[in-house]
Design an enzyme around this catalytic site. Structure first.
Site, PDB file in Angstrom:
ATOM      1  CB  SER A 102      -0.944  -0.048   1.209  1.00 41.11           C
ATOM      2  OG  SER A 102      -1.882   0.977   1.174  1.00 41.11           O
TER       3      SER A 102
ATOM      4  CG  ASP B 156      -3.782  -1.822  -0.342  1.00 39.24           C
ATOM      5  OD1 ASP B 156      -2.657  -2.259  -0.074  1.00 39.24           O
ATOM      6  OD2 ASP B 156      -4.335  -0.926   0.311  1.00 39.24           O
TER       7      ASP B 156
END
Length: 595
Positions: A76, A329
């Site tokens: 992320s 992500d």
């Protein structure tokens, strides 16, 4: 091939401590991690510069052991920071102070990306919402895309690869974790009399993915492998040549790195999934796992084997074969970034020494949320609350494992370290984790609502790193990494602490010795609620208008009535719900501020 993963990498160079950097998932709290890395680079630069003074004066002015940063991994926002670090390694740039905090073009890539660019104004823009295009996400990703484009062009204040060679491995290894929405099929060996008929295709699908990059400190030169077994890495080059280097590293330029960077930061639903195009299929031939087999005495011995992809489903095994997929992500699943960094240092079957007198390698984890998440017990029925809790459970479960964090927090372990947010409150207590951050609310999206929130957390990261390098990133003074002069206090200003048997691995000198100043903790007044409400309503109304068209196929009359009634009501209710959540997060911020 498996033998390469089992080879003992050997000891580091004499009087050298090798370090792997791991950066956790963050959303807008990536501003905190960016501040940590900015100060870490400043400390290493200042120390290296001071060490070079000895070469001209002949006098030892600072400790003359070394730290070598070998790998950065991240998920992320942590992955985004790993790419910023890698892209900027060859260049110098100014490190931030409160005196320069007002600059909207600071020249510092960490600050410009996280503080100056990733803001709600761009994310609420509706230019990505068009009847001609599918609805991709709640927020507009153009600020992220622009930040990527600006980073590609970054050249800093000058090209100085020599400075960084003193403390950065060349080539430097970067690993980004991804969630592969297609997944990779790996062959399995089921057994049993009915299996052959019941399961004609024997494989399982793994969605936890990652990508490796080898980045040279001189951007004009094609890098080599960072490790012998790195056959699944991209070599980041200034310009694509024939696509494959002589030692099986596939070439990629920085423009090609951007989709992977957007993927690792693509919070599901919040930002659009990123399309990964033409990734070499052969990368998936290099996925080692450890299994245990009986030894001659019946004991279980660890051994390495490589997972075998089902090649005909992912384009084939030839070096020219490619595959394409959507990815989100890297923090959606636990892709074990700590293990990726640790084994890059120790080898897959090795261990990094943990004792303070012998440790010569370690992993430094930067985790903005190590202090925990908001927690409440009890029963609550209904689809809406439990769907939200399910998503939250997946998010928390995908964070670093408890054992990884506990090792980093144990004082007797000198191969695992963790920096996390800490700030002193008005009542002189210490707030940690999300309670110390201004960006943590609203599922860590709150920071995108105000530059002040992100600025505070950036400087908190710098300050926490300054404190951590002095007090916690230490070894026993008898460790052979240190020189006799450092241990005995023969270097002016670097005498060992007589009440403690440890010494800092990275001594603070020059500008890094100065205590970083902190801005005051911001409150809800940092958000222009009126302007924000208009942006939210406009974005959500447009979003619902197009999303319903995507989800439901209607004739002209049906679209008229849905548009007249359903869309406007749904858009308004979604906007109201968003503002209610924002107001709650801002009130919680005020409570933090008042602590």
């Amino acid at each position: 091939m498996c033998e390469q993963y089992s080879v003992d990498p050997g000891d580091p160079e004499p009087q050298t401590y090798e370090l792997g950097l791991v950066m956790g998932g963050t959303v807008s709290a990536g501003a905190y991690t960016a501040g940590v890395v900015d100060f870490l680079l400043e400390a290493l630069e200042e120390w290296t510069t001071a060490q070079r003074e000895r070469n001209t004066s002949g006098t030892l002015v600072v400790p003359d052991h070394h730290v070598l940063l070998r790998i950065a991994t991240g998920a992320s926002g942590g992955g985004v920071n790993a790419v910023i670090l890698a892209k900027t390694l060859p260049y110098t740039f100014p490190h931030m102070t409160l005196a320069t905090a007002h600059l909207t073009q600071s020249g510092n890539p960490f600050y410009d990306v996280w503080v100056n660019q990733l803001d709600v104004a761009g994310m609420a823009d509706v230019s990505d919402l068009s009847p001609a295009l599918p609805v991709k996400s709640l927020l507009n990703a153009k600020p992220l895309e622009k930040a990527g484009d600006d980073l590609i062009r970054f050249t800093g204040q000058g090209l100085t690869p020599g400075l960084r060679k003193a403390f950065i491995q060349d080539p430097f290894e970067v690993v980004l974790t991804l969630t592969n929405l297609v997944g990779t099929p790996y062959a399995t060996e089921f057994s049993g009399p009915l299996i052959a008929e019941a399961v004609p295709e024997k494989f399982f699908v793994d969605h936890a993915d990652y990508v490796r990059f080898a980045v040279g400190l001189d951007p004009r030169v094609t890098p080599t492998r960072p490790r012998p077994e790195c056959g699944d890495a991209f070599a980041v080059v200034p310009k694509i040549g024939n696509g494959i280097t002589s030692d099986w590293l596939h070439e990629i330029d920085w423009q090609g790195v951007v989709p992977y960077t957007l993927a690792t930061g693509a919070f599901p639903g919040g930002f659009p999934a990123s399309g990964i195009r033409n990734r070499p299929s052969v990368h998936y031939a290099y996925r080692p796992v450890i299994t245990h087999v009986p030894g001659p005495g019946g004991e279980l011995l660890p051994t390495v084997r490589l997972l075998q992809p089902v090649w005909d489903k992912i384009g084939g095994k030839m070096a020219s074969a490619k595959r394409s997929f959507m990815a989100v992500d890297g923090g959606t699943l636990n892709n074990h970034p700590i293990a990726l960094a640790r084994t890059a240092l120790s080898g897959l079957l090795g261990r990094n020494p943990r004792d303070g007198k012998t440790a010569n390698r370690g992993v430094l984890l930067v985790d903005p949320f190590v202090g925990g998440f908001a927690f409440s017990d009890g029963l609550e029925e209904g689809m809406r609350p439990n769907l939200g809790k399910t998503l939250g459970a997946l998010r928390r479960q995908a964070c670093f494992s408890t054992s990884d964090i506990q090792l980093a927090l144990q004082e007797e372990v000198y191969s695992r370290f963790v920096i996390y947010p800490q700030r002193q409150t008005r009542s002189h207590r210490v707030a940690i984790g999300d309670q110390a951050l201004a960006t943590a609310g609203l599922g860590a999206f709150l920071g995108f609502l105000s530059r002040e929130f992100r600025m505070h957390d950036f400087f908190l990261g710098r300050r926490n790193c300054w404190e951590y390098l002095q007090k916690h990133l230490v070894l026993h003074k008898a460790n052979p990494v240190f020189t006799d002069a450092y241990r005995s206090g023969d270097i002016p200003g670097f005498a060992p602490d007589k009440t403690d048997d440890t010494l800092p691995v990275i001594p603070l000198v020059g500008s890094a010795k100065n205590e970083p100043a902190m801005p005051p903790f911001p409150g809800k007044s940092a958000v222009d609620r009126g302007a924000l409400k208009k942006m939210v309503r406009y974005r959500t109304t447009r979003f619902v208008d197009l999303a319903l068209d995507d989800l439901v196929e209607l004739d002209a009359l049906g679209r008229f009535f849905v548009g007249l009634l359903g869309k406007s009501i749904a858009g308004g209710r979604l906007a109201d719900a968003a503002m209610t959540a924002i107001d709650k997060a801002l009130e919680e911020l005020e409570e933090k501020r008042a602590l």
